[in-house]
Design an enzyme around this catalytic site. Structure first.
Site, PDB file in Angstrom:
ATOM      1  N   ARG A  18       0.835  -1.215   0.000  1.00 32.86           N
ATOM      2  CA  ARG A  18       0.000   0.000   0.000  1.00 32.86           C
ATOM      3  C   ARG A  18       0.863   1.256   0.000  1.00 32.86           C
ATOM      4  O   ARG A  18       0.590   2.206  -0.732  1.00 32.86           O
ATOM      5  CB  ARG A  18      -0.958   0.012   1.192  1.00 32.86           C
ATOM      6  CG  ARG A  18      -2.066  -1.021   1.077  1.00 32.86           C
ATOM      7  CD  ARG A  18      -2.983  -0.990   2.272  1.00 32.86           C
ATOM      8  NE  ARG A  18      -2.211  -1.284   3.478  1.00 32.86           N
ATOM      9  CZ  ARG A  18      -2.569  -0.932   4.701  1.00 32.86           C
ATOM     10  NH1 ARG A  18      -3.670  -0.247   4.912  1.00 32.86           N
ATOM     11  NH2 ARG A  18      -1.820  -1.253   5.733  1.00 32.86           N
ATOM     12  N   ASN A  36      -6.298  -2.609   2.066  1.00 30.07           N
ATOM     13  CA  ASN A  36      -6.288  -4.065   2.143  1.00 30.07           C
ATOM     14  C   ASN A  36      -7.717  -4.571   2.238  1.00 30.07           C
ATOM     15  O   ASN A  36      -8.567  -3.933   2.863  1.00 30.07           O
ATOM     16  CB  ASN A  36      -5.520  -4.542   3.377  1.00 30.07           C
ATOM     17  CG  ASN A  36      -4.024  -4.395   3.234  1.00 30.07           C
ATOM     18  OD1 ASN A  36      -3.495  -4.311   2.136  1.00 30.07           O
ATOM     19  ND2 ASN A  36      -3.338  -4.369   4.357  1.00 30.07           N
TER      20      ASN A  36
END
Length: 90
Positions: A18, A36
């Protein structure tokens, strides 16, 4: 303006994916979010100029971090959400 959602599967959680995606988005000049998902994948919304979004998709497909590996990347065209930056969300 092009807007897409991406769902990356593979080794994409617990490897800085990320954060690296945010860095890539900032470099490419696209806005959106990355988060996520409970199934172990990563969900991304990205929007910006067509060429910039395509470059971003290509970076994500190759994995923006050396520690990750994208096995499959789903790409869907969507309506723009008019994001003003790129953020990591839950």
């Amino acid at each position: 303006m092009r807007a897409v959602t991406l769902k990356a599967t593979g080794r994409v959680q617990g490897v800085g994916f990320r954060w690296a995606t945010k860095v890539a988005a900032d470099k490419c000049g696209v806005n959106g979010i990355v988060r996520n998902l409970m199934d172990g994948s990563v969900f991304i919304e990205a929007e910006g100029e067509d060429q910039r979004v395509q470059v971003f998709i290509d970076v994500v497909r190759q994995s923006p971090t050396d520690f990750g590996k994208v096995k499959h990347l789903e790409v869907h065209e969507v309506e723009p959400q008019n994001y003003h930056d790129f953020r990591i969300t839950n």
